[in-house]
Design an enzyme around this catalytic site. Structure first.
Site, PDB file in Angstrom:
ATOM      1  N   ASN A   1      -5.433  10.208  -3.613  1.00 50.94           N
ATOM      2  CA  ASN A   1      -4.923   8.867  -3.353  1.00 50.94           C
ATOM      3  C   ASN A   1      -5.450   7.911  -4.409  1.00 50.94           C
ATOM      4  OD1 ASN A   1      -3.634   9.408  -0.708  1.00 50.94           O
ATOM      5  ND2 ASN A   1      -5.720   9.914  -0.135  1.00 50.94           N
ATOM      6  N   HIS A   2      -4.553   7.134  -4.989  1.00 54.02           N
ATOM      7  CA  HIS A   2      -4.913   6.152  -6.000  1.00 54.02           C
ATOM      8  C   HIS A   2      -4.263   4.838  -5.597  1.00 54.02           C
ATOM      9  CE1 HIS A   2      -6.023   9.556  -8.566  1.00 54.02           C
ATOM     10  NE2 HIS A   2      -4.914  10.099  -8.108  1.00 54.02           N
ATOM     11  N   SER A   3      -5.056   3.786  -5.508  1.00 59.64           N
ATOM     12  CA  SER A   3      -4.531   2.468  -5.156  1.00 59.64           C
ATOM     13  C   SER A   3      -5.097   1.441  -6.116  1.00 59.64           C
ATOM     14  CB  SER A   3      -4.933   2.087  -3.730  1.00 59.64           C
ATOM     15  OG  SER A   3      -4.434   3.019  -2.810  1.00 59.64           O
TER      16      SER A   3
END
Length: 73
Positions: free
Chosen positions: A25-27
């Site tokens: 997950n990359h935000s």
């Protein structure tokens, strides 16, 4: 993000490691006088190496092709 934004000195990063996560997950959030921009990416892990994303080898191949002049940027 730092290269496209305010630079390394003013860019804040938070890394969270979750051994139980079932993907990568990359935000990111960018805030400024313009308002706010945010995006999230969730990618599957590479079956042969669950520590990395399925996209990682494709990104490497794309970079090699660009460096070799095989495709336009």
């Amino acid at each position: 993000m730092a290269l496209a934004g305010l630079g390394f000195e003013k860019t804040k990063v938070r890394l969270i490691v979750d051994p139980a996560a079932d993907g990568n997950n990359h935000s990111f959030v960018a805030r400024g006088a313009f308002g706010e921009i945010s995006a999230s990416i969730r990618s599957a892990t590479l079956p042969s190496n669950p520590k990395t994303s399925v996209l990682a080898p494709y990104s490497l191949i794309q970079t090699i092709k660009k460096r070799a002049g095989l495709i336009l940027a």
